[in-house]
Design a protein around this motif. Sequence first.
Motif, PDB file in Angstrom:
ATOM      1  N   MET A 104       6.465   5.801  18.300  1.00  0.00           N
ATOM      2  CA  MET A 104       6.223   6.670  17.149  1.00  0.00           C
ATOM      3  C   MET A 104       5.321   5.972  16.134  1.00  0.00           C
ATOM      4  SD  MET A 104       9.166   8.348  14.661  1.00  0.00           S
ATOM      5  CE  MET A 104      10.312   8.321  16.038  1.00  0.00           C
ATOM      6  N   LYS A 105       4.417   6.753  15.521  1.00  0.00           N
ATOM      7  CA  LYS A 105       3.590   6.189  14.464  1.00  0.00           C
ATOM      8  C   LYS A 105       4.488   5.701  13.322  1.00  0.00           C
ATOM      9  CE  LYS A 105      -0.675   6.804  15.889  1.00  0.00           C
ATOM     10  NZ  LYS A 105      -1.585   5.650  16.087  1.00  0.00           N
ATOM     11  N   PRO A 106       4.187   4.564  12.715  1.00  0.00           N
ATOM     12  CA  PRO A 106       5.044   4.041  11.644  1.00  0.00           C
ATOM     13  C   PRO A 106       5.237   5.021  10.491  1.00  0.00           C
ATOM     14  CG  PRO A 106       3.477   2.377  12.365  1.00  0.00           C
ATOM     15  CD  PRO A 106       3.080   3.650  13.041  1.00  0.00           C
ATOM     16  N   TYR A 107       4.186   5.778  10.148  1.00  0.00           N
ATOM     17  CA  TYR A 107       4.324   6.695   9.016  1.00  0.00           C
ATOM     18  C   TYR A 107       5.174   7.914   9.375  1.00  0.00           C
ATOM     19  CZ  TYR A 107       0.054   8.643  11.256  1.00  0.00           C
ATOM     20  OH  TYR A 107      -0.878   9.132  12.133  1.00  0.00           O
ATOM     21  N   VAL A 108       5.274   8.242  10.667  1.00  0.00           N
ATOM     22  CA  VAL A 108       6.192   9.295  11.091  1.00  0.00           C
ATOM     23  C   VAL A 108       7.618   8.765  11.130  1.00  0.00           C
ATOM     24  CG1 VAL A 108       6.822  10.861  12.976  1.00  0.00           C
ATOM     25  CG2 VAL A 108       4.409  10.518  12.373  1.00  0.00           C
ATOM     26  N   ALA A 168      -5.832  14.821   2.993  1.00  0.00           N
ATOM     27  CA  ALA A 168      -5.354  13.447   2.812  1.00  0.00           C
ATOM     28  C   ALA A 168      -5.065  12.831   4.167  1.00  0.00           C
ATOM     29  CB  ALA A 168      -4.092  13.430   1.943  1.00  0.00           C
ATOM     30  N   GLY A 169      -5.049  11.505   4.182  1.00  0.00           N
ATOM     31  CA  GLY A 169      -4.774  10.764   5.412  1.00  0.00           C
ATOM     32  C   GLY A 169      -4.478   9.319   5.079  1.00  0.00           C
ATOM     33  N   PRO A 170      -4.510   8.449   6.069  1.00  0.00           N
ATOM     34  CA  PRO A 170      -4.227   7.027   5.826  1.00  0.00           C
ATOM     35  C   PRO A 170      -5.126   6.454   4.722  1.00  0.00           C
ATOM     36  CG  PRO A 170      -4.270   7.479   8.173  1.00  0.00           C
ATOM     37  CD  PRO A 170      -4.732   8.737   7.501  1.00  0.00           C
ATOM     38  N   CYS A 218       0.854  13.031   7.593  1.00  0.00           N
ATOM     39  CA  CYS A 218      -0.580  12.833   7.838  1.00  0.00           C
ATOM     40  C   CYS A 218      -1.012  11.388   7.585  1.00  0.00           C
ATOM     41  CB  CYS A 218      -1.404  13.795   6.998  1.00  0.00           C
ATOM     42  SG  CYS A 218      -1.286  13.573   5.208  1.00  0.00           S
ATOM     43  N   GLY A 219      -0.039  10.488   7.382  1.00  0.00           N
ATOM     44  CA  GLY A 219      -0.352   9.081   7.199  1.00  0.00           C
ATOM     45  C   GLY A 219      -0.701   8.686   5.787  1.00  0.00           C
ATOM     46  N   ALA A 220      -0.613   9.630   4.852  1.00  0.00           N
ATOM     47  CA  ALA A 220      -0.910   9.324   3.450  1.00  0.00           C
ATOM     48  C   ALA A 220       0.306   8.661   2.795  1.00  0.00           C
ATOM     49  CB  ALA A 220      -1.299  10.589   2.691  1.00  0.00           C
ATOM     50  N   THR A 221       0.092   8.111   1.620  1.00  0.00           N
ATOM     51  CA  THR A 221       1.168   7.461   0.876  1.00  0.00           C
ATOM     52  C   THR A 221       1.761   8.434  -0.134  1.00  0.00           C
ATOM     53  OG1 THR A 221       0.082   5.306   1.065  1.00  0.00           O
ATOM     54  CG2 THR A 221       1.750   5.550  -0.666  1.00  0.00           C
ATOM     55  N   PRO A 222       3.059   8.724  -0.052  1.00  0.00           N
ATOM     56  CA  PRO A 222       3.678   9.593  -1.052  1.00  0.00           C
ATOM     57  C   PRO A 222       3.871   8.844  -2.364  1.00  0.00           C
ATOM     58  CG  PRO A 222       5.327   8.829   0.505  1.00  0.00           C
ATOM     59  CD  PRO A 222       4.013   8.299   0.988  1.00  0.00           C
ATOM     60  N   VAL A 223       3.529   9.482  -3.459  1.00  0.00           N
ATOM     61  CA  VAL A 223       3.683   8.873  -4.787  1.00  0.00           C
ATOM     62  C   VAL A 223       4.585   9.787  -5.616  1.00  0.00           C
ATOM     63  CG1 VAL A 223       2.527   8.118  -6.893  1.00  0.00           C
ATOM     64  CG2 VAL A 223       1.414   7.790  -4.659  1.00  0.00           C
ATOM     65  N   GLU A 224       5.794   9.311  -5.889  1.00  0.00           N
ATOM     66  CA  GLU A 224       6.747  10.071  -6.691  1.00  0.00           C
ATOM     67  C   GLU A 224       6.644   9.622  -8.142  1.00  0.00           C
ATOM     68  OE1 GLU A 224      11.016  11.159  -5.363  1.00  0.00           O
ATOM     69  OE2 GLU A 224      11.258   9.437  -6.706  1.00  0.00           O
ATOM     70  N   VAL A 225       6.436  10.578  -9.030  1.00  0.00           N
ATOM     71  CA  VAL A 225       6.195  10.289 -10.443  1.00  0.00           C
ATOM     72  C   VAL A 225       7.421  10.674 -11.268  1.00  0.00           C
ATOM     73  CG1 VAL A 225       4.701  10.780 -12.421  1.00  0.00           C
ATOM     74  CG2 VAL A 225       3.732  10.662 -10.109  1.00  0.00           C
ATOM     75  N   ASP A 226       7.758   9.849 -12.245  1.00  0.00           N
ATOM     76  CA  ASP A 226       8.935  10.102 -13.065  1.00  0.00           C
ATOM     77  C   ASP A 226       8.865  11.465 -13.749  1.00  0.00           C
ATOM     78  OD1 ASP A 226      10.150   7.739 -12.421  1.00  0.00           O
ATOM     79  OD2 ASP A 226       9.500   6.679 -14.229  1.00  0.00           O
ATOM     80  N   ASP A 227      10.028  12.095 -13.855  1.00  0.00           N
ATOM     81  CA  ASP A 227      10.167  13.391 -14.511  1.00  0.00           C
ATOM     82  C   ASP A 227      10.561  13.207 -15.968  1.00  0.00           C
ATOM     83  OD1 ASP A 227      12.719  12.336 -13.460  1.00  0.00           O
ATOM     84  OD2 ASP A 227      13.523  14.059 -14.557  1.00  0.00           O
ATOM     85  N   SER A 228      10.735  14.323 -16.670  1.00  0.00           N
ATOM     86  CA  SER A 228      11.257  14.310 -18.034  1.00  0.00           C
ATOM     87  C   SER A 228      12.425  15.292 -18.085  1.00  0.00           C
ATOM     88  CB  SER A 228      10.171  14.726 -19.037  1.00  0.00           C
ATOM     89  OG  SER A 228      10.700  14.805 -20.352  1.00  0.00           O
ATOM     90  N   ASP A 229      13.639  14.765 -18.045  1.00  0.00           N
ATOM     91  CA  ASP A 229      14.858  15.573 -18.043  1.00  0.00           C
ATOM     92  C   ASP A 229      14.802  16.659 -16.964  1.00  0.00           C
ATOM     93  OD1 ASP A 229      17.427  16.249 -18.792  1.00  0.00           O
ATOM     94  OD2 ASP A 229      16.785  17.618 -20.380  1.00  0.00           O
ATOM     95  N   TYR A 230      14.516  16.235 -15.733  1.00  0.00           N
ATOM     96  CA  TYR A 230      14.516  17.091 -14.543  1.00  0.00           C
ATOM     97  C   TYR A 230      13.336  18.070 -14.495  1.00  0.00           C
ATOM     98  CZ  TYR A 230      19.141  15.099 -14.222  1.00  0.00           C
ATOM     99  OH  TYR A 230      20.183  14.198 -14.154  1.00  0.00           O
TER     100      TYR A 230
END
Length: 372
Positions: A13-17, A106-108, A129-141
């Motif tokens: 399996m691909k590492p990103y999968v 998007a991709g690697p 798709c091999g891209a990097t997910p970037v989770e950004v902080d919220d403000s009170d949900y």
Amino acid sequence: MAENTRTQTKPRMKPYVEAIHAYVPGKSKSADGRELVKLSANENPLGCAPKALEALEQVQSPAPYPDPGSTALREAIGEVHGIAPARIVCGTGSDELLNIAAQAFAGPGDEVMFSRFSFSVYDIAARRCGATPVEVDDSDYTADVDALLAAVTPATRVVFIANPNNPTGTFLPRGEIARLHAGLPADVLLVIDQAYGEYVTADMDDGGMELAAAHENVLVTRTFSKIYGLAGERIGWATGAPGLIDALNRIRGPFNVTTSGQRAGIAAMGDQDFVTRSREHNAAARARFTEAVEGLGNHGLRAVPSEANFVLVLFEGSVTAEAALHAIAEAGYAVRHLPGQGLPHALRITIGTDAQMADIADALRQLCEADA
């Protein structure tokens, strides 16, 4: 013959999968196997429009492939929303369209951005798709536009924003959506996921459709799974600039919307009275349930303000979300606990019928009284 230098003994399996945590659907049974009333998947408690049911009954032989372009369905959607059918693409639910939007742009080495406490499919779409997910902080949900814009880098390619948001139900008004778009580079795709958009009244419209009509980098997605009550048929659609629609058409499934789904979707579009009735029921039942939860505030319960067909209830006192989940199951209902999304202290509760919501409110009240 070239020398065999392979060392693997099976496909790898691909590492990103491999990094993907598979989507976990809402439960419909208790821990001991009892069938529960399912208020864990944000389905419409009113079912679907009678016209849609009639259309499903009229489907005859399933032998021929469906219309690959969902032509009549796109025309029906376009008529209701004032969109040229050529600017619409249909998918196997909006999930397919969200995934291929990331895949197309998007991709690697690229980044796909989304807010904390948002739809879990965004992370999957990025990794798929091999891209990097970037989770950004919220403000009170709630998604924080300033935080999202500050997180943009030269590698950012796609930004997902759910409005109303799942699983919190929070909503960004028109001005904030416009500010987010205006602050993004022109080569970044903004995907506005309006899966719950029909639950928002016209006076609160976030302007996403207008942005999609006017700009090259805005895609709006919608679904028939929520207010239209056709989750079992898996029908979604998206609208945007011709270049975006062309990109999605290149990689979507060639016969991705079934014949029955297309027929049901067309009929559902022709029954906007059902949509209005569903929206009005949801607003009234949600308001009553929210009031009941707020009445338990001295026990640490809090309802996050919602514009969707569910309420995220926070348990910030001695009564825990796990205890509430058990109490609600004992009352006969399945709701959604989301520790895997960083919400171990919360339950997402779909708005059901008036009687169902009264039962859940009563179960929470009894739990709180027993804890006092």
